[in-house]
Write a protein that holds these residues in place. Structure first.
Motif, PDB file in Angstrom:
ATOM      1  N   ASP A 105       0.857  -1.176   0.000  1.00  0.00           N
ATOM      2  CA  ASP A 105       0.000   0.000   0.000  1.00  0.00           C
ATOM      3  C   ASP A 105       0.900   1.235   0.000  1.00  0.00           C
ATOM      4  N   CYS A 106       0.803   2.004  -1.065  1.00  0.00           N
ATOM      5  CA  CYS A 106       1.713   3.130  -1.281  1.00  0.00           C
ATOM      6  C   CYS A 106       0.954   4.448  -1.371  1.00  0.00           C
ATOM      7  N   GLN A 107       1.711   5.528  -1.250  1.00  0.00           N
ATOM      8  CA  GLN A 107       1.178   6.870  -1.457  1.00  0.00           C
ATOM      9  C   GLN A 107       2.193   7.672  -2.249  1.00  0.00           C
TER      10      GLN A 107
ATOM     11  N   GLY B 215      -0.107  12.471  -2.741  1.00  0.00           N
ATOM     12  CA  GLY B 215      -1.246  12.121  -1.902  1.00  0.00           C
ATOM     13  C   GLY B 215      -2.083  10.991  -2.457  1.00  0.00           C
ATOM     14  N   THR B 216      -1.950  10.716  -3.766  1.00  0.00           N
ATOM     15  CA  THR B 216      -2.694   9.608  -4.365  1.00  0.00           C
ATOM     16  C   THR B 216      -2.270   8.294  -3.723  1.00  0.00           C
ATOM     17  N   ARG B 217      -3.233   7.501  -3.332  1.00  0.00           N
ATOM     18  CA  ARG B 217      -2.931   6.198  -2.731  1.00  0.00           C
ATOM     19  C   ARG B 217      -3.179   5.105  -3.752  1.00  0.00           C
TER      20      ARG B 217
ATOM     21  N   LEU C  11       7.197   6.758  -4.382  1.00  0.00           N
ATOM     22  CA  LEU C  11       6.082   6.208  -3.621  1.00  0.00           C
ATOM     23  C   LEU C  11       6.556   5.862  -2.217  1.00  0.00           C
TER      24      LEU C  11
END
Length: 373
Positions: free
Chosen positions: A241-243, A272-274, A255
Protein backbone atom coordinates in the motif's frame (compact mmCIF):
# COMPACT_ATOMS: atom_id res chain seq x y z
CA UNK A 1 -20.95 -10.17 8.48
CA UNK A 2 -22.48 -12.29 5.72
CA UNK A 3 -21.76 -15.96 6.28
CA UNK A 4 -21.69 -18.40 3.39
CA UNK A 5 -21.52 -22.19 3.71
CA UNK A 6 -22.49 -24.29 0.70
CA UNK A 7 -22.40 -27.93 -0.35
CA UNK A 8 -23.57 -29.03 -3.76
CA UNK A 9 -22.78 -31.63 -6.38
CA UNK A 10 -23.80 -32.02 -9.97
CA UNK A 11 -24.50 -35.74 -10.01
CA UNK A 12 -22.30 -38.83 -9.73
CA UNK A 13 -18.79 -38.09 -10.95
CA UNK A 14 -19.65 -34.43 -11.45
CA UNK A 15 -18.29 -31.28 -9.86
CA UNK A 16 -18.63 -31.02 -6.07
CA UNK A 17 -18.67 -27.74 -4.15
CA UNK A 18 -17.94 -27.69 -0.41
CA UNK A 19 -17.02 -24.17 0.64
CA UNK A 20 -17.49 -21.97 3.70
CA UNK A 21 -16.24 -18.44 4.37
CA UNK A 22 -17.27 -15.06 5.77
CA UNK A 23 -17.73 -11.85 3.81
CA UNK A 24 -16.93 -8.59 5.67
CA UNK A 25 -19.77 -6.06 5.87
CA UNK A 26 -17.90 -3.58 3.66
CA UNK A 27 -15.42 -3.78 0.82
CA UNK A 28 -14.69 -6.29 -1.93
CA UNK A 29 -14.27 -9.98 -1.25
CA UNK A 30 -12.78 -11.60 -4.35
CA UNK A 31 -13.43 -15.23 -5.22
CA UNK A 32 -10.30 -16.22 -7.09
CA UNK A 33 -9.16 -19.41 -8.72
CA UNK A 34 -8.88 -21.26 -12.02
CA UNK A 35 -11.84 -21.81 -14.32
CA UNK A 36 -14.14 -24.51 -13.00
CA UNK A 37 -13.20 -24.11 -9.33
CA UNK A 38 -16.71 -23.10 -8.22
CA UNK A 39 -16.62 -19.30 -8.16
CA UNK A 40 -19.73 -18.68 -10.27
CA UNK A 41 -21.57 -21.58 -8.60
CA UNK A 42 -21.13 -19.84 -5.24
CA UNK A 43 -22.40 -16.56 -6.65
CA UNK A 44 -25.44 -18.26 -8.18
CA UNK A 45 -26.27 -19.92 -4.85
CA UNK A 46 -25.98 -16.63 -2.96
CA UNK A 47 -28.23 -14.90 -5.50
CA UNK A 48 -30.79 -17.69 -5.30
CA UNK A 49 -30.29 -18.76 -8.91
CA UNK A 50 -29.06 -22.17 -7.71
CA UNK A 51 -30.59 -24.19 -4.90
CA UNK A 52 -27.70 -26.06 -3.27
CA UNK A 53 -28.04 -29.48 -1.75
CA UNK A 54 -27.05 -28.10 1.66
CA UNK A 55 -25.96 -24.77 3.05
CA UNK A 56 -26.63 -21.51 4.81
CA UNK A 57 -26.35 -17.93 3.51
CA UNK A 58 -26.81 -14.85 5.68
CA UNK A 59 -26.75 -11.37 4.15
CA UNK A 60 -27.08 -8.15 6.14
CA UNK A 61 -28.43 -10.00 9.15
CA UNK A 62 -31.06 -11.80 7.07
CA UNK A 63 -30.86 -15.56 6.54
CA UNK A 64 -31.82 -16.15 2.91
CA UNK A 65 -30.86 -19.83 2.80
CA UNK A 66 -30.77 -22.47 5.50
CA UNK A 67 -31.42 -25.96 4.20
CA UNK A 68 -31.46 -27.42 7.72
CA UNK A 69 -34.57 -25.31 8.51
CA UNK A 70 -36.11 -25.36 5.05
CA UNK A 71 -35.41 -21.67 4.41
CA UNK A 72 -35.06 -20.60 0.76
CA UNK A 73 -35.83 -16.95 0.05
CA UNK A 74 -36.67 -16.43 -3.64
CA UNK A 75 -34.08 -14.50 -5.70
CA UNK A 76 -36.29 -11.42 -6.13
CA UNK A 77 -36.60 -11.03 -2.34
CA UNK A 78 -32.92 -11.46 -1.47
CA UNK A 79 -31.95 -7.91 -2.43
CA UNK A 80 -28.82 -9.00 -4.27
CA UNK A 81 -27.55 -6.66 -6.97
CA UNK A 82 -26.06 -8.88 -9.68
CA UNK A 83 -23.71 -7.76 -12.46
CA UNK A 84 -22.77 -10.37 -15.07
CA UNK A 85 -20.09 -10.52 -17.78
CA UNK A 86 -22.57 -9.10 -20.25
CA UNK A 87 -24.36 -5.98 -19.06
CA UNK A 88 -27.88 -7.35 -19.81
CA UNK A 89 -29.34 -3.87 -20.31
CA UNK A 90 -32.76 -3.44 -21.89
CA UNK A 91 -31.86 -2.64 -25.51
CA UNK A 92 -35.07 -0.67 -26.24
CA UNK A 93 -34.61 1.67 -23.26
CA UNK A 94 -32.28 4.63 -22.81
CA UNK A 95 -29.48 4.60 -20.26
CA UNK A 96 -31.57 6.76 -17.94
CA UNK A 97 -34.59 4.46 -18.19
CA UNK A 98 -32.39 1.42 -17.53
CA UNK A 99 -31.09 3.12 -14.41
CA UNK A 100 -34.59 4.14 -13.31
CA UNK A 101 -35.65 0.51 -13.61
CA UNK A 102 -33.14 -0.40 -10.92
CA UNK A 103 -34.25 2.54 -8.81
CA UNK A 104 -37.90 1.42 -8.94
CA UNK A 105 -36.91 -1.99 -7.54
CA UNK A 106 -35.38 -0.44 -4.38
CA UNK A 107 -37.39 -0.85 -1.15
CA UNK A 108 -38.86 2.46 -0.04
CA UNK A 109 -37.12 2.41 3.32
CA UNK A 110 -33.72 1.22 2.01
CA UNK A 111 -30.76 3.57 2.41
CA UNK A 112 -28.34 4.15 -0.42
CA UNK A 113 -27.06 6.64 -2.97
CA UNK A 114 -29.55 8.56 -5.11
CA UNK A 115 -29.80 8.76 -8.89
CA UNK A 116 -27.61 11.84 -9.33
CA UNK A 117 -24.97 10.48 -6.96
CA UNK A 118 -24.72 7.18 -8.83
CA UNK A 119 -24.56 8.93 -12.20
CA UNK A 120 -21.73 11.16 -10.98
CA UNK A 121 -19.95 8.26 -9.26
CA UNK A 122 -19.79 6.25 -12.48
CA UNK A 123 -19.25 9.19 -14.85
CA UNK A 124 -22.26 8.36 -17.05
CA UNK A 125 -24.14 11.68 -17.05
CA UNK A 126 -23.29 12.27 -20.72
CA UNK A 127 -24.75 8.87 -21.67
CA UNK A 128 -28.27 9.20 -20.23
CA UNK A 129 -30.06 9.75 -23.55
CA UNK A 130 -28.27 6.96 -25.41
CA UNK A 131 -29.43 3.41 -26.07
CA UNK A 132 -27.20 0.47 -25.06
CA UNK A 133 -26.37 -0.22 -28.72
CA UNK A 134 -24.58 3.13 -28.86
CA UNK A 135 -22.31 2.43 -25.88
CA UNK A 136 -18.88 0.89 -25.65
CA UNK A 137 -18.44 -2.30 -23.64
CA UNK A 138 -16.97 -0.35 -20.74
CA UNK A 139 -19.85 2.13 -20.76
CA UNK A 140 -22.42 -0.66 -20.76
CA UNK A 141 -20.81 -2.24 -17.72
CA UNK A 142 -20.81 1.07 -15.87
CA UNK A 143 -24.52 1.48 -16.58
CA UNK A 144 -25.14 -2.08 -15.37
CA UNK A 145 -23.28 -1.26 -12.17
CA UNK A 146 -25.39 1.85 -11.71
CA UNK A 147 -28.64 -0.05 -12.23
CA UNK A 148 -27.62 -2.66 -9.65
CA UNK A 149 -26.56 -0.03 -7.12
CA UNK A 150 -29.77 2.00 -7.52
CA UNK A 151 -31.79 -1.07 -6.49
CA UNK A 152 -30.14 -0.53 -3.07
CA UNK A 153 -29.20 -4.16 -2.48
CA UNK A 154 -27.86 -5.71 0.69
CA UNK A 155 -24.91 -7.09 -1.29
CA UNK A 156 -23.46 -6.62 -4.76
CA UNK A 157 -22.56 -9.78 -6.67
CA UNK A 158 -20.23 -9.37 -9.65
CA UNK A 159 -19.56 -12.36 -11.88
CA UNK A 160 -16.41 -11.55 -13.88
CA UNK A 161 -17.82 -8.16 -14.98
CA UNK A 162 -14.67 -7.29 -16.96
CA UNK A 163 -14.02 -10.66 -18.61
CA UNK A 164 -15.70 -9.70 -21.90
CA UNK A 165 -13.76 -6.42 -22.25
CA UNK A 166 -10.43 -5.85 -23.96
CA UNK A 167 -7.45 -4.54 -22.01
CA UNK A 168 -8.18 -0.88 -22.76
CA UNK A 169 -11.81 -1.11 -21.65
CA UNK A 170 -10.85 -3.06 -18.53
CA UNK A 171 -8.37 -0.35 -17.59
CA UNK A 172 -11.13 2.20 -18.15
CA UNK A 173 -13.65 0.49 -15.88
CA UNK A 174 -11.34 -0.50 -12.99
CA UNK A 175 -11.14 3.02 -11.47
CA UNK A 176 -14.92 3.28 -11.48
CA UNK A 177 -15.20 -0.08 -9.74
CA UNK A 178 -12.81 1.19 -7.08
CA UNK A 179 -14.93 4.32 -6.60
CA UNK A 180 -18.04 2.16 -6.36
CA UNK A 181 -16.38 -0.02 -3.73
CA UNK A 182 -15.49 3.00 -1.61
CA UNK A 183 -18.90 4.67 -1.92
CA UNK A 184 -21.26 1.67 -1.78
CA UNK A 185 -20.91 0.99 1.96
CA UNK A 186 -21.96 -2.63 1.47
CA UNK A 187 -20.31 -6.01 0.90
CA UNK A 188 -19.30 -6.84 -2.66
CA UNK A 189 -18.65 -10.42 -3.73
CA UNK A 190 -16.48 -10.32 -6.84
CA UNK A 191 -15.70 -13.33 -9.04
CA UNK A 192 -12.55 -13.16 -11.17
CA UNK A 193 -9.64 -15.20 -12.46
CA UNK A 194 -7.60 -12.04 -13.24
CA UNK A 195 -4.98 -11.27 -10.61
CA UNK A 196 -4.72 -7.60 -11.63
CA UNK A 197 -8.40 -7.15 -10.74
CA UNK A 198 -7.74 -8.71 -7.33
CA UNK A 199 -4.79 -6.35 -6.84
CA UNK A 200 -6.85 -3.33 -7.83
CA UNK A 201 -10.09 -3.97 -6.00
CA UNK A 202 -10.03 -6.70 -3.38
CA UNK A 203 -9.87 -6.06 0.35
CA UNK A 204 -10.30 -9.74 1.16
CA UNK A 205 -9.56 -12.83 -0.87
CA UNK A 206 -11.05 -16.32 -0.99
CA UNK A 207 -8.80 -18.73 -2.86
CA UNK A 208 -10.68 -21.63 -4.42
CA UNK A 209 -9.48 -24.85 -5.96
CA UNK A 210 -11.66 -27.76 -7.13
CA UNK A 211 -14.67 -26.54 -5.16
CA UNK A 212 -12.80 -26.06 -1.88
CA UNK A 213 -11.55 -22.98 -0.03
CA UNK A 214 -7.76 -23.14 0.07
CA UNK A 215 -7.34 -19.94 2.10
CA UNK A 216 -9.27 -16.79 2.98
CA UNK A 217 -8.19 -13.48 4.48
CA UNK A 218 -6.88 -9.98 3.74
CA UNK A 219 -5.57 -9.85 0.18
CA UNK A 220 -2.10 -8.49 1.04
CA UNK A 221 -1.55 -11.20 3.66
CA UNK A 222 -2.45 -14.00 1.26
CA UNK A 223 -0.39 -12.52 -1.57
CA UNK A 224 2.74 -12.70 0.59
CA UNK A 225 2.31 -16.37 1.54
CA UNK A 226 4.60 -18.80 -0.24
CA UNK A 227 2.60 -21.89 0.74
CA UNK A 228 -0.44 -21.04 -1.42
CA UNK A 229 -1.11 -21.69 -5.14
CA UNK A 230 -0.55 -17.98 -5.81
CA UNK A 231 3.16 -18.52 -5.17
CA UNK A 232 3.40 -20.84 -8.18
CA UNK A 233 2.47 -18.03 -10.57
CA UNK A 234 5.20 -16.16 -12.42
CA UNK A 235 3.65 -12.89 -11.23
CA UNK A 236 3.73 -13.97 -7.58
CA UNK A 237 4.85 -11.27 -5.19
CA UNK A 238 3.80 -8.92 -2.43
CA UNK A 239 1.30 -6.06 -2.48
CA UNK A 240 2.40 -2.76 -0.97
CA UNK A 241 0.00 0.00 0.00
CA UNK A 242 1.71 3.13 -1.28
CA UNK A 243 1.18 6.87 -1.46
CA UNK A 244 2.60 9.19 -4.08
CA UNK A 245 5.18 11.43 -2.40
CA UNK A 246 6.50 13.47 -5.32
CA UNK A 247 7.47 13.47 -8.97
CA UNK A 248 11.00 14.27 -10.10
CA UNK A 249 12.28 16.12 -13.15
CA UNK A 250 13.85 12.85 -14.31
CA UNK A 251 10.39 11.38 -14.93
CA UNK A 252 10.33 9.21 -11.83
CA UNK A 253 7.63 9.11 -9.16
CA UNK A 254 8.47 8.44 -5.52
CA UNK A 255 6.08 6.21 -3.62
CA UNK A 256 6.10 5.94 0.16
CA UNK A 257 5.20 2.61 1.73
CA UNK A 258 5.42 1.44 5.35
CA UNK A 259 9.14 0.98 5.87
CA UNK A 260 10.60 2.75 2.85
CA UNK A 261 10.20 4.38 -0.55
CA UNK A 262 10.11 3.19 -4.14
CA UNK A 263 10.99 5.03 -7.33
CA UNK A 264 8.93 4.13 -10.36
CA UNK A 265 8.43 5.26 -13.94
CA UNK A 266 4.65 5.09 -13.35
CA UNK A 267 2.68 8.31 -12.97
CA UNK A 268 -0.34 7.24 -10.92
CA UNK A 269 -1.42 10.74 -9.87
CA UNK A 270 -0.50 13.83 -7.86
CA UNK A 271 1.10 13.73 -4.40
CA UNK A 272 -1.25 12.12 -1.90
CA UNK A 273 -2.69 9.61 -4.36
CA UNK A 274 -2.93 6.20 -2.73
CA UNK A 275 -2.44 3.01 -4.66
CA UNK A 276 -1.49 -0.61 -4.27
CA UNK A 277 1.60 -1.87 -6.09
CA UNK A 278 2.56 -5.48 -6.81
CA UNK A 279 6.28 -6.12 -6.43
CA UNK A 280 6.86 -9.39 -8.26
CA UNK A 281 9.30 -11.77 -6.64
CA UNK A 282 10.99 -12.56 -9.96
CA UNK A 283 11.81 -8.84 -10.37
CA UNK A 284 13.70 -8.65 -7.06
CA UNK A 285 17.41 -9.41 -6.57
CA UNK A 286 19.24 -9.49 -3.24
CA UNK A 287 22.70 -8.46 -2.07
CA UNK A 288 24.59 -9.10 1.16
CA UNK A 289 26.45 -5.79 0.86
CA UNK A 290 24.99 -2.42 -0.11
CA UNK A 291 25.48 -2.14 -3.89
CA UNK A 292 27.12 0.87 -5.52
CA UNK A 293 27.59 1.84 -9.14
CA UNK A 294 24.56 -0.03 -10.49
CA UNK A 295 21.56 1.15 -12.48
CA UNK A 296 18.92 -0.32 -10.18
CA UNK A 297 17.14 2.59 -8.55
CA UNK A 298 15.45 0.91 -5.57
CA UNK A 299 17.89 -0.48 -3.01
CA UNK A 300 16.00 -1.41 0.16
CA UNK A 301 17.85 -2.39 3.31
CA UNK A 302 16.17 -5.04 5.41
CA UNK A 303 16.56 -8.25 7.35
CA UNK A 304 16.34 -11.75 5.90
CA UNK A 305 13.22 -13.18 7.55
CA UNK A 306 12.74 -16.50 5.77
CA UNK A 307 14.04 -18.77 3.01
CA UNK A 308 11.50 -21.12 1.42
CA UNK A 309 12.55 -23.58 -1.31
CA UNK A 310 10.14 -23.77 -4.26
CA UNK A 311 9.17 -27.47 -4.61
CA UNK A 312 10.15 -29.13 -7.84
CA UNK A 313 12.47 -26.31 -8.91
CA UNK A 314 16.01 -25.06 -8.33
CA UNK A 315 14.58 -21.84 -6.89
CA UNK A 316 13.73 -20.39 -3.49
CA UNK A 317 11.73 -17.51 -2.08
CA UNK A 318 13.65 -15.12 0.13
CA UNK A 319 11.53 -12.92 2.38
CA UNK A 320 13.14 -9.60 3.31
CA UNK A 321 11.59 -7.56 6.12
CA UNK A 322 11.82 -3.86 5.27
CA UNK A 323 10.44 -2.21 8.38
CA UNK A 324 6.88 -3.56 8.84
CA UNK A 325 6.65 -4.56 5.17
CA UNK A 326 7.85 -7.70 3.43
CA UNK A 327 9.55 -7.98 0.04
CA UNK A 328 9.78 -11.38 -1.67
CA UNK A 329 12.65 -12.30 -3.98
CA UNK A 330 12.65 -15.43 -6.14
CA UNK A 331 16.23 -16.54 -6.69
CA UNK A 332 18.11 -19.77 -7.35
CA UNK A 333 19.04 -22.13 -4.55
CA UNK A 334 22.57 -21.86 -5.87
CA UNK A 335 22.49 -18.14 -5.04
CA UNK A 336 21.23 -18.92 -1.54
CA UNK A 337 24.21 -21.21 -0.98
CA UNK A 338 26.76 -19.04 -2.79
CA UNK A 339 25.83 -15.94 -0.77
CA UNK A 340 25.61 -17.86 2.49
CA UNK A 341 22.12 -16.52 3.14
CA UNK A 342 20.77 -17.15 6.61
CA UNK A 343 17.81 -15.93 8.61
CA UNK A 344 18.44 -12.73 10.54
CA UNK A 345 21.26 -11.36 8.39
CA UNK A 346 21.19 -7.88 6.87
CA UNK A 347 20.12 -7.95 3.23
CA UNK A 348 19.44 -5.46 0.47
CA UNK A 349 16.49 -5.99 -1.89
CA UNK A 350 17.02 -4.54 -5.38
CA UNK A 351 14.00 -3.56 -7.52
CA UNK A 352 14.32 -1.82 -10.88
CA UNK A 353 12.11 1.25 -11.29
CA UNK A 354 10.89 0.02 -14.69
CA UNK A 355 9.50 -3.30 -13.43
CA UNK A 356 6.19 -1.91 -12.23
CA UNK A 357 4.28 -2.55 -15.43
CA UNK A 358 0.88 -1.44 -14.21
CA UNK A 359 -0.65 0.58 -11.45
CA UNK A 360 -3.62 -0.51 -9.44
CA UNK A 361 -6.20 1.64 -7.76
CA UNK A 362 -6.00 1.98 -4.01
CA UNK A 363 -8.67 2.81 -1.47
CA UNK A 364 -8.43 6.56 -1.91
CA UNK A 365 -7.23 6.91 -5.47
CA UNK A 366 -7.99 10.09 -7.32
CA UNK A 367 -11.05 10.30 -9.53
CA UNK A 368 -10.50 8.77 -12.93
CA UNK A 369 -10.95 10.95 -16.00
CA UNK A 370 -14.33 10.76 -17.65
CA UNK A 371 -14.48 8.75 -20.83
CA UNK A 372 -14.83 10.98 -23.85
CA UNK A 373 -17.76 10.62 -26.24
Amino acid sequence: MPGIALRHDFGPGGFTLDAAFDVPDRGVTALFGPSGCGKSTILAAVAGLLRPRAGRVEIGGAVVLDTSRGVFVPPERRRCGVVFQDARLFPHLSVETNLRYGQRRAPRDAAGPGFEEVVALLGIGHLLDRRPSGLSGGERQRVALGRALLARPRILLMDEPLAALDAARRAEVLPFLARLRDAAGMPILYVTHALDEVDALADHLVLLEAGRVVAAGPVAALAARTDLPLAARRDAGVLLDCQVARASEEGLTTLDFPGGTLATTLHPGPPGTRLRVRVRARDVAVATLEPHGISTRNILRGTLAEITPVPGTAEAFVRVAVGPSDILARITRDSVARLGLAQGMALWALVKAVTFDHRVVGAAAQDAPREED
